[in-house]
Design a protein around this motif. Structure first.
Motif: not given
Length: 359
Positions: A189-194
């Motif tokens: 989810m962190g990578k998607r948000a980034s």
């Protein structure tokens, strides 16, 4: 320059050969000549290959690239780079990416690669894992905005989530399900948000931002790395037989670290903005059990064996695409830029073992 500060005076053998491969790759190096480049996560696996290649390019082609490496631990960086940290063309900044980049000098390019990518971190520090991809990416992009820097965000294949459309590979436009309420998805989810944050900065401020999604990257990490492929390589280095506690069925895209570093440089200089590029090698599409099998077969002189803790796991598994698309990434978009993988699994494992043995 003092000879003791040259890259060739500090690294040898197969590791030097790997760095030479990146430094000699066919990209437009003149775009980096005389420029400064910030690389976050500079003590990391991929970042260190990028940094050493640039320093070698300075040594042997007078590229005049100034490298700024951001690390959380200067002590760890000193162990990785040795006397190279004393070079005039290499500046180390000790800070967490989650802190504002107030003390970082100007950079023409930014590669944001800082991230916690191991299962240990997902279980023991999920907050730190997601913060590096949220707050850290925000800080990197804000710095890039203020410096008008061309920027590349290193994302991940984990952004794809669980894909159940029956397809055999993951395309850049593919998106599956990721449970946002599970801490286990702090990384995905962190990578998607980034990536969304990058798109937002580009829209609002007209920034030039590139995106890459690496597959499973392997090479000479360390003997205590907890990733499964790294454990297999460590087994070979130590002369230990490999014991699989499962049937090793997961089917994944692996890419050797030098091919990955070259892909990142190519996308940074030639890729289209906000056009994600999968980094995956067709010759690296392999199951976990076949990775282990290749590790054993690559060194017949060691007389190692591959066995299974449970006899029922010895049967070769079948891939059922109807349940879930395996983590196999299509890299046509990257290959259309002129990239191709040079290192297959057999050769990559041989190289990794050689480097760790030499160390």
């Amino acid at each position: 320059m003092d000879n003791s500060l040259l890259v060739r005076s500090n690294i040898k053998g197969q590791f030097l050969a790997d760095i030479e491969e990146v430094a000699n790759c066919d990209i437009e190096w003149d775009q980096l000549s005389g420029k400064s480049i910030l690389i976050t996560g500079a003590s990391g696996f991929i970042s260190s290959h990028l940094i050493l290649a640039m320093l070698l390019k300075n040594d042997e082609a007078n590229a005049n690239i100034h490298v700024i490496g951001m690390v959380r631990s200067a002590e760890r960086a000193a162990k990785k780079y040795g006397s190279l940290i004393e070079r005039d063309d290499f500046t180390l900044i000790e800070q967490d990416v989650c802190d504002k980049f107030d003390k970082v000098p100007h950079a023409d390019f930014v590669i944001h690669a800082a991230s916690q990518a191991s299962n240990w971190h997902f279980e023991n520090d999920p907050v730190g894992t997601i913060r590096a991809n949220l707050t850290g990416t925000d800080n990197a992009l804000e710095f890039a905005r203020q410096n008008n820097s061309t920027t590349l965000i290193v994302s991940s294949l984990k952004t794809y989530g669980k894909v159940t459309d029956g397809s055999h590979e993951l395309m850049e436009e593919t998106q599956g399900y990721v449970d946002p309420d599970s801490y286990k998805n702090c990384y995905a989810m962190g990578k998607r948000a980034s990536e969304t944050l990058a798109a937002s900065y580009a829209k609002q401020y007209g920034m030039n931002i590139k995106l890459v999604r690496p597959s499973y990257i392997y090479g000479a990490a360390s003997l205590d790395d907890d990733r499964v492929w790294a454990q297999f390589i460590a087994n070979v280095v130590r002369g230990e037989n490999i014991l699989l506690k499962s049937n090793g069925a997961p089917y994944r895209s692996f890419c050797y670290v030098t091919d990955t570093a070259i892909a990142i440089l190519l996308v940074l200089l030639k890729g289209e903005p906000l056009f994600p590029y999968n980094i995956a090698s067709e010759g690296g599409n392999i199951t976990i059990r076949d990775f282990a099998k290749t590790a054993v077969e690559a060194f017949p002189e060691k007389n190692l064996t591959l066995s299974f803790a449970n006899p029922e796991d010895e049967k070769e598994p079948e891939i059922d695409y109807s349940k879930q698309t395996p983590e196999i990434m299509n890299s046509d978009r990257l290959q259309n830029l002129g990239w191709k993988a040079n290192v297959n699994i057999f050769v990559g494992i041989k190289r990794a073992v050689a480097i760790l043995t030499e160390k």
